[in-house]
Structure formats: structure tokens, C-alpha cells
Design a protein around this motif. Sequence first.
Motif, mmCIF file in Angstrom:
data_model
loop_
_atom_site.group_PDB
_atom_site.id
_atom_site.type_symbol
_atom_site.label_atom_id
_atom_site.label_comp_id
_atom_site.label_asym_id
_atom_site.label_seq_id
_atom_site.Cartn_x
_atom_site.Cartn_y
_atom_site.Cartn_z
ATOM 1 N N GLN A 185 0.856 -1.188 0.000
ATOM 2 C CA GLN A 185 0.000 0.000 0.000
ATOM 3 C C GLN A 185 0.894 1.241 0.000
ATOM 4 N N VAL A 186 1.072 1.846 -1.157
ATOM 5 C CA VAL A 186 1.898 3.050 -1.250
ATOM 6 C C VAL A 186 1.004 4.254 -0.964
ATOM 7 N N LYS A 187 1.321 4.973 0.102
ATOM 8 C CA LYS A 187 0.519 6.124 0.515
ATOM 9 C C LYS A 187 0.941 7.401 -0.193
ATOM 10 N N LYS A 188 2.243 7.653 -0.285
ATOM 11 C CA LYS A 188 2.698 8.857 -0.982
ATOM 12 C C LYS A 188 4.130 8.687 -1.467
ATOM 13 N N THR A 189 4.479 9.532 -2.427
ATOM 14 C CA THR A 189 5.861 9.620 -2.899
ATOM 15 C C THR A 189 6.275 11.082 -2.801
ATOM 16 N N ALA A 190 7.559 11.289 -2.556
ATOM 17 C CA ALA A 190 8.059 12.658 -2.432
ATOM 18 C C ALA A 190 9.562 12.659 -2.582
ATOM 19 N N ASN A 191 10.123 13.866 -2.668
ATOM 20 C CA ASN A 191 11.573 14.043 -2.711
ATOM 21 C C ASN A 191 12.040 14.599 -1.373
ATOM 22 N N GLU A 192 13.178 14.121 -0.911
ATOM 23 C CA GLU A 192 13.819 14.642 0.297
ATOM 24 C C GLU A 192 14.862 15.656 -0.144
ATOM 25 N N LYS A 193 15.048 16.700 0.625
ATOM 26 C CA LYS A 193 16.043 17.720 0.272
ATOM 27 C C LYS A 193 17.461 17.214 0.503
ATOM 28 N N LYS A 194 17.649 16.492 1.602
ATOM 29 C CA LYS A 194 18.980 16.012 1.949
ATOM 30 C C LYS A 194 19.234 14.662 1.287
ATOM 31 N N GLN A 195 20.349 14.544 0.574
ATOM 32 C CA GLN A 195 20.708 13.279 -0.065
ATOM 33 C C GLN A 195 21.437 12.374 0.929
ATOM 34 N N ILE A 196 21.221 11.074 0.753
ATOM 35 C CA ILE A 196 21.939 10.098 1.574
ATOM 36 C C ILE A 196 22.699 9.155 0.656
ATOM 37 N N ASP A 197 23.793 8.621 1.157
ATOM 38 C CA ASP A 197 24.616 7.722 0.352
ATOM 39 C C ASP A 197 24.261 6.253 0.546
ATOM 40 N N ASP A 198 23.445 5.926 1.555
ATOM 41 C CA ASP A 198 23.056 4.543 1.826
ATOM 42 C C ASP A 198 22.175 4.002 0.701
ATOM 43 N N VAL A 199 21.933 2.691 0.725
ATOM 44 C CA VAL A 199 20.988 2.079 -0.201
ATOM 45 C C VAL A 199 19.600 2.628 0.091
ATOM 46 N N ALA A 200 19.213 2.570 1.353
ATOM 47 C CA ALA A 200 17.912 3.080 1.785
ATOM 48 C C ALA A 200 17.929 3.228 3.296
ATOM 49 N N VAL A 201 16.991 4.015 3.796
ATOM 50 C CA VAL A 201 16.753 4.140 5.236
ATOM 51 C C VAL A 201 15.278 3.832 5.448
ATOM 52 N N LEU A 202 14.990 2.959 6.393
ATOM 53 C CA LEU A 202 13.612 2.630 6.734
ATOM 54 C C LEU A 202 13.276 3.349 8.035
ATOM 55 N N ARG A 203 12.343 4.306 7.953
ATOM 56 C CA ARG A 203 11.929 5.061 9.134
ATOM 57 C C ARG A 203 10.548 4.559 9.554
ATOM 58 N N TYR A 204 10.427 4.187 10.826
ATOM 59 C CA TYR A 204 9.192 3.583 11.317
ATOM 60 C C TYR A 204 9.117 3.715 12.834
ATOM 61 N N GLY A 205 7.938 3.461 13.356
ATOM 62 C CA GLY A 205 7.723 3.483 14.794
ATOM 63 C C GLY A 205 7.406 2.094 15.315
ATOM 64 N N PRO A 206 6.999 1.999 16.585
ATOM 65 C CA PRO A 206 6.719 0.693 17.197
ATOM 66 C C PRO A 206 5.665 -0.131 16.452
ATOM 67 N N LYS A 207 4.684 0.533 15.847
ATOM 68 C CA LYS A 207 3.638 -0.199 15.122
ATOM 69 C C LYS A 207 4.113 -0.710 13.763
ATOM 70 N N GLY A 208 5.263 -0.258 13.305
ATOM 71 C CA GLY A 208 5.761 -0.646 11.982
ATOM 72 C C GLY A 208 6.943 -1.598 12.010
ATOM 73 N N VAL A 209 7.243 -2.196 13.160
ATOM 74 C CA VAL A 209 8.429 -3.061 13.272
ATOM 75 C C VAL A 209 8.335 -4.270 12.334
ATOM 76 N N GLY A 210 7.205 -4.965 12.333
ATOM 77 C CA GLY A 210 7.038 -6.132 11.463
ATOM 78 C C GLY A 210 7.054 -5.762 9.989
#
Length: 171
Positions: free
Chosen positions: A80-105
Motif C-alpha cells: 500500500q503506497v501512501k505517498k511519494t516525495a523528494n527529500e532535500k537532503k541526499q543520503i549515500d546509503d541504499v535506503a533508510v527505513l523510518r518507522y515506529g513501534p507499530k511498523g516493526v514487522g
Amino acid sequence: MRALVVVGLLAVVALVFVVVALVRDTQGEAGLAGGCPEGAPLADVKLRERKDVKINVLNSTDRPGLASQVADEFSNRQFQVKKTANEKKQIDDVAVLRYGPKGVGSAHLLRAYFLNNAKDGYDAKRKDDTVDVVLGNSFQQLATTTEVNQALGDLGAPVAPPGSCPMPIDK
């Protein structure tokens, strides 16, 4: 007659053994939040199915349209893709997964799509179950179904992040 006495005696001994085992059981609260520090957030460590995972796809690279492209791939894989957007700050990692306690699984499942190369962005104060997938400059492509299954096997079961407690399974 002796055989019946022996069988009866064995049944009584077995019953006593079972009662003692149940009374002395120390794992009755296993998997529950018992023993957690007061105020610790309950982490939902249930591995989610793709159709139940809500994500935001964010592009943190200089490649235009990357968030939309990857969001389409996730949609085709029943996320379920809710939204797409651009971040101002670039990162060099493959990806970062940002989530809270309800999103651990959910984050655990998504980690497999990046072959366990996504950086962890757990936030104990986040209240929703949506995971932000922030794509970095090292991102090439999502893993195939076979690679995801192998990565999930390597990752094992989801674990509650430090400072949180696993939510009871039936919730």
C-alpha cells in the motif's frame, strides 16, 4: 486385578506430574510485555503480509522520478503506497527505513527487499504503522521474490528494537 491397580497408579502419578508442571511454569507470560520497563512502547513484531504494509517512498538522490518508479514496483508487489516525495537532503546509503513501534514487522519485511542493506531509522515516538522508505544514492533495484525469501530466512523473526517491548501476539 493387579494390572488395573498398576495402570490406575500410573495415571495418578501422571496427573500429579502434569499439575506440578503447570503450577511451576515460569514461561506463562513468555512473549508478553511483562517485565518491560514502565512506559516502554509496545513493538508490533508480527511479520506482515505485503498487502498489509503501508509505505511512503521518498527519493533522497539526484535521480528524478526515482520515488515514483520504486513506488510503482512496490504497488505491483501489492504494498500500500501512501505517498511519494523528494527529500532535500541526499543520503549515500541504499535506503533508510523510518518507522515506529507499530511498523516493526512491516519494516522487517521491507528490509528483505533491500537484502538487509537498508539502514534502520526506528523512532519510538512515531505513532502510525506506515514505514518511510527513503532511497539513497547506493540504491540499484529491489530484490527479486527469490532473493526476498532468502533474505527473510537470513533475517529470522522480527525483534523488538532496543527500548521497546514485543506486543502480545494476539493483538
